[in-house]
Design a protein around this motif. Structure first.
Motif, PDB file in Angstrom:
ATOM      1  N   THR A 259      -4.283  -0.295  -9.905  1.00  0.00           N
ATOM      2  CA  THR A 259      -4.153   1.145  -9.679  1.00  0.00           C
ATOM      3  C   THR A 259      -3.811   1.897 -10.957  1.00  0.00           C
ATOM      4  O   THR A 259      -4.255   3.036 -11.156  1.00  0.00           O
ATOM      5  CB  THR A 259      -3.059   1.416  -8.619  1.00  0.00           C
ATOM      6  OG1 THR A 259      -3.401   0.728  -7.416  1.00  0.00           O
ATOM      7  CG2 THR A 259      -2.940   2.901  -8.314  1.00  0.00           C
TER       8      THR A 259
ATOM      9  N   LEU B 196       2.329   1.713  -3.490  1.00  0.00           N
ATOM     10  CA  LEU B 196       1.338   2.262  -4.418  1.00  0.00           C
ATOM     11  C   LEU B 196       1.155   3.759  -4.194  1.00  0.00           C
ATOM     12  O   LEU B 196       1.038   4.531  -5.157  1.00  0.00           O
ATOM     13  CB  LEU B 196       0.010   1.534  -4.255  1.00  0.00           C
ATOM     14  CG  LEU B 196      -0.030   0.079  -4.734  1.00  0.00           C
ATOM     15  CD1 LEU B 196      -1.336  -0.581  -4.329  1.00  0.00           C
ATOM     16  CD2 LEU B 196       0.165  -0.004  -6.246  1.00  0.00           C
ATOM     17  N   ALA B 197       1.135   4.184  -2.927  1.00  0.00           N
ATOM     18  CA  ALA B 197       0.981   5.605  -2.631  1.00  0.00           C
ATOM     19  C   ALA B 197       2.147   6.413  -3.197  1.00  0.00           C
ATOM     20  O   ALA B 197       1.954   7.505  -3.759  1.00  0.00           O
ATOM     21  CB  ALA B 197       0.862   5.814  -1.116  1.00  0.00           C
ATOM     22  N   LEU B 198       3.355   5.881  -3.067  1.00  0.00           N
ATOM     23  CA  LEU B 198       4.532   6.583  -3.597  1.00  0.00           C
ATOM     24  C   LEU B 198       4.530   6.602  -5.125  1.00  0.00           C
ATOM     25  O   LEU B 198       4.943   7.589  -5.739  1.00  0.00           O
ATOM     26  CB  LEU B 198       5.813   5.936  -3.073  1.00  0.00           C
ATOM     27  CG  LEU B 198       6.089   6.114  -1.581  1.00  0.00           C
ATOM     28  CD1 LEU B 198       7.331   5.330  -1.170  1.00  0.00           C
ATOM     29  CD2 LEU B 198       6.275   7.588  -1.231  1.00  0.00           C
TER      30      LEU B 198
ATOM     31  N   GLU C  27       0.833  -1.209   0.000  1.00  0.00           N
ATOM     32  CA  GLU C  27       0.000   0.000   0.000  1.00  0.00           C
ATOM     33  C   GLU C  27       0.862   1.250   0.000  1.00  0.00           C
ATOM     34  O   GLU C  27       0.560   2.230  -0.689  1.00  0.00           O
ATOM     35  CB  GLU C  27      -0.926  -0.012   1.221  1.00  0.00           C
ATOM     36  CG  GLU C  27      -2.084  -0.991   1.112  1.00  0.00           C
ATOM     37  CD  GLU C  27      -3.007  -0.656  -0.051  1.00  0.00           C
ATOM     38  OE1 GLU C  27      -3.503   0.492  -0.115  1.00  0.00           O
ATOM     39  OE2 GLU C  27      -3.203  -1.540  -0.917  1.00  0.00           O
ATOM     40  N   ARG C  28       1.951   1.235   0.754  1.00  0.00           N
ATOM     41  CA  ARG C  28       2.838   2.392   0.775  1.00  0.00           C
ATOM     42  C   ARG C  28       3.531   2.561  -0.573  1.00  0.00           C
ATOM     43  O   ARG C  28       3.701   3.691  -1.063  1.00  0.00           O
ATOM     44  CB  ARG C  28       3.875   2.227   1.894  1.00  0.00           C
ATOM     45  CG  ARG C  28       4.794   3.427   2.065  1.00  0.00           C
ATOM     46  CD  ARG C  28       4.020   4.686   2.360  1.00  0.00           C
ATOM     47  NE  ARG C  28       4.873   5.861   2.363  1.00  0.00           N
ATOM     48  CZ  ARG C  28       4.471   7.087   2.064  1.00  0.00           C
ATOM     49  NH1 ARG C  28       3.193   7.304   1.737  1.00  0.00           N
ATOM     50  NH2 ARG C  28       5.291   8.116   2.092  1.00  0.00           N
TER      51      ARG C  28
ATOM     52  N   ILE D  87       1.888   6.676  -7.001  1.00  0.00           N
ATOM     53  CA  ILE D  87       0.913   7.701  -7.378  1.00  0.00           C
ATOM     54  C   ILE D  87       1.540   9.091  -7.258  1.00  0.00           C
ATOM     55  O   ILE D  87       1.366   9.945  -8.139  1.00  0.00           O
ATOM     56  CB  ILE D  87      -0.355   7.588  -6.497  1.00  0.00           C
ATOM     57  CG1 ILE D  87      -1.121   6.314  -6.850  1.00  0.00           C
ATOM     58  CG2 ILE D  87      -1.250   8.811  -6.667  1.00  0.00           C
ATOM     59  CD1 ILE D  87      -2.242   5.968  -5.882  1.00  0.00           C
ATOM     60  N   GLN D  88       2.299   9.324  -6.178  1.00  0.00           N
ATOM     61  CA  GLN D  88       2.997  10.608  -6.039  1.00  0.00           C
ATOM     62  C   GLN D  88       3.971  10.837  -7.189  1.00  0.00           C
ATOM     63  O   GLN D  88       4.093  11.958  -7.704  1.00  0.00           O
ATOM     64  CB  GLN D  88       3.764  10.647  -4.717  1.00  0.00           C
ATOM     65  CG  GLN D  88       2.907  10.781  -3.480  1.00  0.00           C
ATOM     66  CD  GLN D  88       3.757  10.884  -2.226  1.00  0.00           C
ATOM     67  OE1 GLN D  88       4.793  11.561  -2.208  1.00  0.00           O
ATOM     68  NE2 GLN D  88       3.349  10.210  -1.167  1.00  0.00           N
TER      69      GLN D  88
ATOM     70  N   GLU E   6       2.076  11.813 -10.332  1.00  0.00           N
ATOM     71  CA  GLU E   6       1.629  13.198 -10.213  1.00  0.00           C
ATOM     72  C   GLU E   6       2.795  14.167 -10.409  1.00  0.00           C
ATOM     73  O   GLU E   6       2.634  15.225 -11.043  1.00  0.00           O
ATOM     74  CB  GLU E   6       0.981  13.416  -8.843  1.00  0.00           C
ATOM     75  CG  GLU E   6      -0.346  12.676  -8.688  1.00  0.00           C
ATOM     76  CD  GLU E   6      -0.873  12.732  -7.266  1.00  0.00           C
ATOM     77  OE1 GLU E   6      -0.102  13.132  -6.352  1.00  0.00           O
ATOM     78  OE2 GLU E   6      -2.050  12.369  -7.057  1.00  0.00           O
TER      79      GLU E   6
END
Length: 355
Positions: free
Chosen positions: A131, A73-75, A70-71, A77-78, A81
């Motif tokens: 994702t 995937l969050a990175l 999960e972490r 996405i960052q 962006e």
């Protein structure tokens, strides 16, 4: 989409002037990640391989597989962006690449076995596609990815055959020949870290005893230091870790060694000896043009590299020795994430059937 662009004419030589071409940085951007045993490292680069965004963080002890993914995937996405924001006039995200510490099936994108993480059969590509559904995703062994990073953008650029050794929590390896990874029959060649070097040695996370990585990894270095301090040897590392040797890091050990700490230097000498013995064996087996030493342990290169070279001079066949140079990875512990950019280069720029 224009992956190369015209930059003028060349009038040298005989005949009509030829058009000069170069990689077009604005063709798109690439996101690359190293899923380490105890860290996550992510970059976003334009198609010219210039990094526009970078993030590195340690993962906490005993984080679950779900929490780490999960972490990650969050990175990612960052990073995407950041690519949209920072890659000026870039057309789109060209792909994602993830390097993982274990046996990775590049065809299915599955991490089959990561002994130092304790993971098996993790469908990373499917997880990433949930994702990022419309984005090409590549999953590869971290040492293979790092070797490509050094071959395309680092110390191995311009060499025909390069052998890569990456030492961190474990030890990975790869061989690149004319830009292609040597994969073996089942696709999992170059697992140098699991060569048996001492049949009665330390238990490895793979289940075997005396694997090379039990002698030369970050874990081996810290184990040697703990044992020396437990025997009563004084060390600056007792002070710099506040007495908690679980807080040891490679930079702390390197700093102590630079300050002539005997415990740190003795441990590095032992690890360097075992590294040199293994590298000499690999040089005799593969006869490469170049050996590149990377991973977090390469931060101690000023101490380890002379010992590796000494062991190589002693143990390699003299006909091989003269042809092989040993160097530190130009991108150090960032070689793997640069390798993700290289994988996308290979996919996009290679003629069909050449991968």
């Amino acid at each position: 989409m224009h992956f190369v662009r015209e930059v003028g004419l060349s009038s040298s030589g005989v005949g009509r002037p030829s058009m000069l071409l170069e990689i077009n940085p604005q063709a798109g951007y690439i996101v690359s990640c190293e899923l380490g045993v105890d860290f996550l490292s992510v970059i976003c680069a334009d198609f010219g391989a210039d990094v526009v965004w970078r993030h590195h963080e340690d993962t906490r002890d005993r984080m679950s597989q779900h929490a780490i993914i999960e972490r990650m995937l969050a990175l990612l996405i960052q990073a995407v962006e950041a690519g949209e924001r920072l890659c000026v006039n870039c057309e789109r995200l060209l792909g994602l690449a993830v390097g993982a510490p274990g046996l990775a099936d590049r065809t299915t994108g599955t991490l089959l076995f990561a002994p130092n993480l304790g993971w098996e059969n993790v469908a990373l590509r499917d997880i990433l596609h949930d994702t990022f559904p419309d984005v090409p995703v590549f999953v590869e062994n971290e040492a293979n990815m790092a070797a490509l990073g050094e071959y395309f953008f680092g110390a191995a650029k311009g060499y025909r055959e390069a052998l890569f050794v990456s030492a961190g929590v474990g030890l990975g390896g790869a061989v690149v020949l004319d830009g292609a990874l040597f994969k073996g029959t089942t696709g999992f060649a170059s697992e140098f870290g699991h060569m048996t070097m001492d049949p009665d040695g330390e238990l490895c996370n793979c289940g075997n005893r005396g694997c090379w990585e039990t002698q030369v990894s970050q874990s081996a270095l810290f184990r040697l230091i703990r044992k020396a301090i437990e025997r009563g040897q004084p060390s600056l590392l007792t002070e710099t870790t506040g007495g908690n040797l679980n807080r040891l890091t490679v930079p702390l050990v390197v700093d102590a060694a630079r300050r002539r700490d005997r415990v740190a230097r003795d441990a590095l000498n032992q690890v360097g000896h075992h590294l040199g013995v293994g590298v000499a064996s690999l040089v005799n087996a593969f006869n490469p043009d170049l050996v590149v030493f990377g991973g977090i342990m390469s931060l101690a290169g000023e101490f380890l590299l002379p010992i590796i070279q000494r062991e190589l001079a002693t143990r390699a066949l003299r006909w091989n020795l003269g042809a092989t140079e040993v160097v530190l990875a130009q991108h150090g512990s960032n070689a793997c994430v640069m390798g993700g950019v290289a994988m996308l280069y290979q996919t996009i720029l290679s003629p069909p059937g050449n991968l």
